[in-house]
Design an enzyme around this catalytic site. Structure first.
Site, short mmCIF file in Angstrom:
data_model
loop_
_atom_site.label_atom_id
_atom_site.label_comp_id
_atom_site.label_asym_id
_atom_site.label_seq_id
_atom_site.Cartn_x
_atom_site.Cartn_y
_atom_site.Cartn_z
N ASP A 153 -9.15 -5.40 -4.15
CA ASP A 153 -9.51 -5.87 -2.63
C ASP A 153 -10.00 -5.12 -1.87
O ASP A 153 -9.67 -5.50 -0.51
CB ASP A 153 -7.53 -5.07 -2.62
N LEU A 168 -7.15 4.17 -0.80
CA LEU A 168 -6.99 2.26 -1.33
C LEU A 168 -6.55 1.39 -0.46
O LEU A 168 -4.27 2.13 0.05
CB LEU A 168 -6.18 2.85 -2.89
N THR A 169 -6.79 1.08 -0.13
CA THR A 169 -7.22 0.07 1.08
C THR A 169 -5.88 -0.89 0.91
O THR A 169 -4.66 -1.07 2.19
CB THR A 169 -8.08 -0.56 1.95
N CYS A 170 -5.97 -1.36 -0.36
CA CYS A 170 -4.55 -2.64 -0.71
C CYS A 170 -3.15 -1.76 -0.74
O CYS A 170 -2.42 -2.44 -0.76
CB CYS A 170 -4.70 -2.98 -1.94
N HIS A 171 -3.08 -0.39 -1.30
CA HIS A 171 -1.75 -0.14 -1.22
C HIS A 171 -1.97 0.76 -0.14
O HIS A 171 -0.23 1.43 -0.19
CB HIS A 171 -1.44 0.56 -2.23
#
Length: 969
Positions: free
Chosen positions: A668, A935-938
């Site tokens: 992501d 972790l950018t998606c989370h």
């Protein structure tokens, strides 16, 4: 009267007055083609035949003679018809109907009932019956369905045409129109009732039809005539036809009180001076002026001096070629009920019901009569003060709202009365409502019913609301548009009641969905309620009413979305782990049920709060995955190349996956970095796709293209993909773009946002208060290096006080619409190639901008409050304390860089900082040289346990300033 007035076919009288044997006074009379009828003490005499009709037990109240016979109205409302042989018989089709008015033409007749229904019979060669389906004739009475619900005041039949007048002075005509006798500006016959718009708001109080001409009388005494003028019967000092209603100028100021038309002549009465004027054909002496001529201007009739002050002129009668004036003894001033008026609901009637002065049997009968008739209700509660009901139009309903509220409040306080009213409305009134009303008066009912429903108990309220909602949505588009206009003018409390009514019923149904088994009745009725809510919401927005968006929101929708998400997860788990066929079938059926309901609701977004809209966007079902495989060094080239191919089939409903040829890992992070960087390239000045404003803070489409038009289509696809994938991007457009995507017209405020100097100059022109004829500027402007004529039909047009609003509107329209129309349409086409229109239209323009672009409301305290900790970390851990101390000391730009580092977004998501749920995880396997990782998606921050605060600060700043994403080579 002089005997020349009374000579006609088959009638010769040698005396000066018509004298009928017997002492009873004449109550009513009518002149037809072949005979004249008189009523005395309920008995009918036909003068030509010199005999009295023998009608057993029937007492006659009124007679109307036509070309082929006569119609008799019996006391009690029964109708008899008589042919030339004087045989009388009951008319079929009016059994059990109480008729209050009758009218005869040459070969057709009309009857109006007490409950406001119009019936017709006879010949229909020219459409004079007004029936929706053309038929040559009808021997029995047929209802004119298109006029159902119109509260009629008077009916009139001419040679082969017909007219009716409503209680608010609206005039309808139909039938033969060869001479313009319908007043519609042409000579085309009409087969259905048609409003004579030129008579609107003229306060018309009566109509009379001649052979091929028509006359109307307005309150105050103004006479209009139109149609055939070959014998001067229009009174316009000419023998020409008139296709539009025209004032009889010679009667101006005379305060005419009656007007009646014969075959080719017209009579008017000025009661105050006891003068009768006549004009038209007088070849048989029917003008009463002692001469046999054609007369094109009104001239007084020579009345007998025997009619002294003890008598008053009761009625004028104009027949084929003869005229009568009925004189009666003057009576007292006491007012009597009008037996020719349709039944309406008034305060006096309600007081009788409430007080119980009438028996329950009588009250129940009255309730049934009033509340089963749409015409009766639509004719009730008119605002007659200052003649406001005559102002009836598409903008003004003519109701006295205070009287409506007070009257229905009285009814609601009596349980027995209101229960009977509800029964009649539900079982009789609502099922018979006309979805295609001929006039706007039929729509008053839809304003009255919500006030009636307001005071009901829950079950009664639910049933009536359900029925009313269906009827509102059954209305044809034009009628529904007028109803919306009426809603926009409702008093605040009535408008709020309308919103509350449908909002509460909708909320109740949505609440039931989560706790009861699948009920498809809910799935049927819920969208109807919400559709009406959406209609009212748009009305409130357009009319700038003080009903807030929160009044429409139904928070139960959020629970419905939660239930659906749980079911989706359960279905996925079962398929993955258990494959229990029976349980899966039941869950899938439930899943389909909820999806069906939501699918019907998403196009009606007024009930969704922003959280619910975003939740639906996030958790909707996907059709599949669309992949982009890109080189970091050729980002736009590779992206556009693959989008060209993919766009041949739409990309709506597909999740985006981004791969890079350097590592081919699917994460992501790749997608968020892709959107971040691709939009920076697209919106940069070097791309030449957009033009910047003077402050270089916002962009707009250029009027002159420097790149291929196709690139705007591909640009639109990228924006649509960003929306579809819940990605916040750098899209520096004013609100006007998002309005245009939602088909909302941009305004001056939008231009001010993009170009403050120009916009404020235009605002100054609008606000300029001095009275000057010319303000200086022309309708010729220069924009983007091009001279433009805003009004091509009038080059060099000067801006004045009178046209300045037009000038500003055209200026704004040119810049934000016309000048960029071709480019924007390409962008829009690409945008909706990549995302579902129904999802986009869930959002308001401000919300759509927030979804795509985010906002700049950086509330760092909320970020800190919503952060959770994992591993060995907890809120009071020394590293965490140091971390937040370092964070608080960062500059505003460094804090924004940290948000980008942790989420992949430069701006705050549409739901605000509370939507950013940061997690901080301890990493003991990292050395002191490691930088923090995200972790950018989370929104997950992997944070090493540094030895001291200074090291932590250095590493955090280095991490957020580190070159990230696409490396240049």
């Amino acid at each position: 009267m002089h005997k020349t007035l009374l000579e006609s076919e088959g009638l010769s009288i040698s005396c000066e007055h018509v004298v009928l044997l017997g002492s009873a006074a004449v109550q009513d009379m009518s002149a037809g083609k072949s005979f004249v009828g008189f009523i005395r003490d309920g008995q009918v005499s036909v003068l030509r035949l010199r005999e009295q009709l023998q009608l057993k037990k029937d007492r006659i109240r009124s007679i109307v003679c036509g070309g082929a016979g006569a119609v008799l109205l019996v006391y009690g409302g029964r109708v008899l018809i008589m042919d030339k042989s004087i045989v009388c018989r009951p008319l079929k089709g009016l059994e059990n109907r109480q008729v209050i008015q009758i009218a005869c033409g040459d070969q057709h007749s009309m009857a109006l009932t007490k409950d406001g229904q119009l019936f017709v019979w006879g010949d229909n060669t020219h459409g004079q019956l007004g029936l929706e389906k053309e038929q040559p004739s009808s021997l029995s009475a047929q209802p004119v369905k298109s006029l159902c619900g119109i509260p009629l005041a008077q009916i009139s039949a001419g040679g082969d045409h017909s007219f009716v007048l409503s209680l608010s002075g609206v005039v309808f005509g139909w039938g033969k129109n060869s001479a313009g006798q319908l007043g519609l500006g042409d000579t085309t016959d009409r087969h259905v009732p048609t409003v004579v718009n030129s008579l609107n708001r003229k306060k018309t109080v009566s109509i009379s039809c001649g052979g091929e001409h028509t006359a109307t009388l307005s309150k105050g005494g103004t006479v209009f005539t139109f149609g055939s003028g070959g014998f001067g019967q229009l009174g316009h000092n000419s023998f020409e036809d008139e296709h539009h209603p025209r004032v009889v100028a010679e009667l101006w100021g005379s305060k005419v009180s009656q007007v009646t038309c014969g075959r080719r002549h017209t009579l008017v009465l000025v009661e105050s001076s006891k003068l009768i004027y006549s004009f038209g054909c007088g070849m048989q002496g029917q003008l009463g002026n002692g001469e046999m001529i054609k007369q094109s201007v009104p001239f007084p009739v020579d009345l007998s001096t025997e009619c002294d002050h003890a008598y008053m002129i009761e009625k004028l009668i104009a027949g084929e070629n003869h005229s009568f004036a009925l004189f009666t003894k003057k009576l007292g001033n006491e007012s009597k009920p009008n037996p020719s008026r349709i039944l309406t609901l008034d305060d006096r009637m309600i007081d009788r019901w409430v007080s119980g002065s009438d028996s329950w049997k009588v009250i129940k009968k009255d309730i049934n009569k009033v509340f089963s008739s749409a015409a009766s209700l639509n004719g009730s509660f008119l605002k007659t003060s200052c003649d406001e009901h005559y102002q009836m139009s598409e903008e003004h309903c003519g109701l006295d709202f205070d009287l409506v509220k007070a009257s229905f409040a009285k009814l609601s306080n009596n349980e027995r009365l209101i229960s009977e009213v509800v029964r009649v409305v539900q079982q009789t009134l609502l099922p018979d409502l006309n979805p295609n009303p001929a006039g706007v008066e039929a729509l008053r009912l839809y304003l009255l019913l919500p006030e009636l429903i307001r005071g009901l108990q829950e079950q009664q309220r639910t049933e009536l609301t359900k029925a009313m909602a269906s009827k509102i949505l059954d209305l044809n588009p034009a009628a529904r548009k007028v109803l919306e206009m009426y809603w926009s003018t409702l008093p605040d409390d009535m408008l709020k009641n309308l919103v509350d009514l449908f909002q509460k019923e909708s909320a109740m149904l949505i609440g039931r969905i989560s706790v009861v088994q699948m009920d498809w009745d809910i799935a049927t009725h819920l969208p109807k309620y919400v559709q009406i809510l959406q209609m009212v919401y748009q009305v409130c927005r357009s009319a700038h009413r003080d009903i807030t968006k929160s009044d429409f929101i139904i928070h139960e929708v959020n629970g419905l979305l939660d239930v659906l998400q749980t079911i989706n997860e359960d279905v996925n788990d079962m398929w993955q782990w258990f494959n229990l066929t029976g349980q899966i079938q039941a869950l899938v059926a439930q899943q389909n049920y909820y999806n069906t309901i939501l699918k019907n609701l998403i196009s009606l977004p007024c009930i969704f709060n922003l959280e619910a809209k975003c939740s639906y966007m996030k958790n909707r079902a996907w059709k599949g995955c669309f992949q982009l495989i890109l080189r970091r060094t050729a980002l736009l080239e590779d992206c556009f190349s693959q989008l060209r191919t993919a766009s041949k089939q739409h990309l709506r409903g597909y999740w985006l996956a981004v791969f890079y040829t350097e590592d081919l890992r699917k994460t992501d992070v790749n997608k968020r970095d892709f959107f971040l960087n691709v939009f920076k390239e697209l919106c940069a000045p070097e791309s030449q796709l957009l033009r910047e404003n003077d402050n270089k803070t916002l962009s707009w489409f250029p009027t002159k293209l420097s790149v291929e038009k196709e690139k705007y289509f591909l640009f639109g696809i990228l924006c649509g993909l960003a929306f579809n994938n819940n990605s916040v991007v750098n899209l520096p457009f004013p609100l006007a773009l998002f309005k245009k995507l939602l088909n909302v017209k941009p305004c001056l405020e939008d231009l001010i946002e993009f170009s403050p100097v120009l916009g404020k100059s235009l605002r100054y022109i609008l606000d300029y208060s001095d009275d000057v004829r010319e303000m200086g500027p022309l309708f010729t402007i220069t924009w983007d290096g091009t001279e433009v004529e805003l009004d091509p039909a009038e080059p060099g047009k000067v801006v004045t006080n009178y046209n300045r609003t037009e000038f500003v509107d055209k200026y704004v329209d040119y810049i934000l619409n016309k000048s960029v129309e071709e480019v924007f349409e390409e962008f829009k086409r690409g945008f909706f190639n990549a995302c579902d229109r129904c999802l986009v239209e869930m959002f308001e323009p401000e919300e759509l901008r927030g979804v795509l672009v985010g906002n700049e409301e950086y509330d760092w305290d909320i970020l800190k409050k919503n952060t959770t900790y994992e591993g060995s970390f907890y809120a009071e851990h020394p590293t965490i304390i140091s971390f937040w101390e370092v964070f608080d000391e960062l500059t505003p730009n460094e804090k924004k860089a940290f948000l980008l580092f942790i989420t992949g977004f430069e701006k705050v998501p549409i739901l605000g900082m509370s939507a950013v749920k940061m997690r901080v995880r301890s990493r003991f396997d990292f050395t002191q040289d490691h930088l923090p990782e995200a972790l950018t998606c989370h929104a997950l921050l992997d944070l090493p346990v540094y030895q001291n605060k200074e090291t932590l600060r250095a590493k955090v700043i280095e991490a957020i300033n580190h070159k990230r994403g696409f490396w240049e080579e």
